[in-house]
Design a protein around this motif. Structure first.
Motif, PDB file in Angstrom:
ATOM      1  N   ARG A  86      -7.305  -2.100  -4.671  1.00  0.00           N
ATOM      2  CA  ARG A  86      -7.258  -3.356  -3.925  1.00  0.00           C
ATOM      3  C   ARG A  86      -8.609  -4.063  -3.960  1.00  0.00           C
ATOM      4  O   ARG A  86      -8.693  -5.275  -4.174  1.00  0.00           O
ATOM      5  N   THR A  87      -9.665  -3.296  -3.761  1.00  0.00           N
ATOM      6  CA  THR A  87     -11.009  -3.878  -3.758  1.00  0.00           C
ATOM      7  C   THR A  87     -11.370  -4.467  -5.115  1.00  0.00           C
ATOM      8  O   THR A  87     -11.945  -5.555  -5.214  1.00  0.00           O
ATOM      9  N   ASP A 129       0.812  -1.217   0.000  1.00  0.00           N
ATOM     10  CA  ASP A 129       0.000   0.000   0.000  1.00  0.00           C
ATOM     11  C   ASP A 129       0.845   1.265   0.000  1.00  0.00           C
ATOM     12  O   ASP A 129       0.567   2.223  -0.731  1.00  0.00           O
ATOM     13  N   ARG A 174      -7.136   2.057  -2.094  1.00  0.00           N
ATOM     14  CA  ARG A 174      -8.152   1.143  -1.556  1.00  0.00           C
ATOM     15  C   ARG A 174      -9.056   0.612  -2.655  1.00  0.00           C
ATOM     16  O   ARG A 174      -9.426  -0.570  -2.656  1.00  0.00           O
ATOM     17  N   THR A 192      -5.294   7.867  -1.152  1.00  0.00           N
ATOM     18  CA  THR A 192      -5.645   6.685  -0.351  1.00  0.00           C
ATOM     19  C   THR A 192      -6.882   6.001  -0.910  1.00  0.00           C
ATOM     20  O   THR A 192      -6.960   4.766  -0.964  1.00  0.00           O
TER      21      THR A 192
END
Length: 229
Positions: free
Chosen positions: A115-116, A75, A112, A108
């Protein structure tokens, strides 16, 4: 109809809310401030899709929808790449702190969202993770041997040849390392831990093959040009 009656009708329509005068805002016309947008689809579409593809693939740049890539880069590194860009590449900086237009919260939100959408659990079972940024010095001589053993069977000739000096002049070492490690599912190329050498490549072997490919570059892509000496 008298002018007074017409004016009365118009006033009644306005008061009743049935008339929408040109330029008059309504509740559906509110546009959020650019720094207030946190929706991943909107952020990605406005800032990333142009190079990486609408769905994270089939763009001019590397496919972000590659599950191996998403499992490989952590991340903090991904946020740094988005925020500060990558030197030596065409990846620009998007964070306001680096001259871009996105807040840290929006960066950010992009991480995220990626990743999702694209990370898959268990993509790298049993494989020791390699560092995103290689820290080992590569040896071109050893790298040629790695290439012949692990890569040449697919890339030796034809449209999949990657030893063209002109092609290699268009990609930098970071790009080569990313392709070797994370593979390219779009063309069936395995990652470093897949069926590439009958086993996973070591970090040193990856560094060596990158060094050898880099040594094949030409400093003047496309030359000699036709009709010149």
């Amino acid at each position: 109809m008298k002018a007074s009656a017409l004016a009365g009708c118009v006033l009644l329509l306005v008061i009743s809310g049935c008339a929408r005068l040109p330029g008059r805002p309504n509740s559906e016309a509110d546009v959020p401030r650019p720094d207030a947008v946190m929706d991943f689809a909107m952020l990605y579409g406005q800032n990333c899709a142009g190079c990486h593809g609408v769905h994270g693939e089939k763009g001019a740049a590397y496919d972000l929808a590659n599950p191996v890539y998403e499992s490989w880069v952590d991340d903090a590194t991904l946020a740094k790449i988005i925020g500060e860009g990558e030197s030596g590449t065409l990846m620009p900086a998007f964070a306001k702190s680096a001259g871009g237009f996105l807040t840290d919260a929006q960066v950010t939100a992009l991480v995220r969202g990626m990743r999702t959408e694209w990370r898959k659990t268990g993509t790298l079972p049993g494989q020791p993770p390699l560092r995103y940024a290689g820290t080992l010095n590569g040896d071109a001589g050893r790298g040629e041997r790695v290439y012949q053993a692990a890569c040449a069977k697919c890339h030796q000739q034809g449209p999949r040849s990657i030893t063209s000096p002109t092609y290699l002049a268009l990609v930098n070492d970071k790009t080569i390392r990313t392709i070797v490690v994370a593979g390219r599912p779009d063309i069936g190329q395995p990652d470093w831990g897949g069926d590439i050498a009958g086993r996973a490549l070591t970090d040193q072997e990856v560094a060596d093959v990158v060094a050898w490919l880099a040594s094949q570059r030409t400093q003047a892509p496309g030359k000699p040009y036709p009709g010149t000496r």
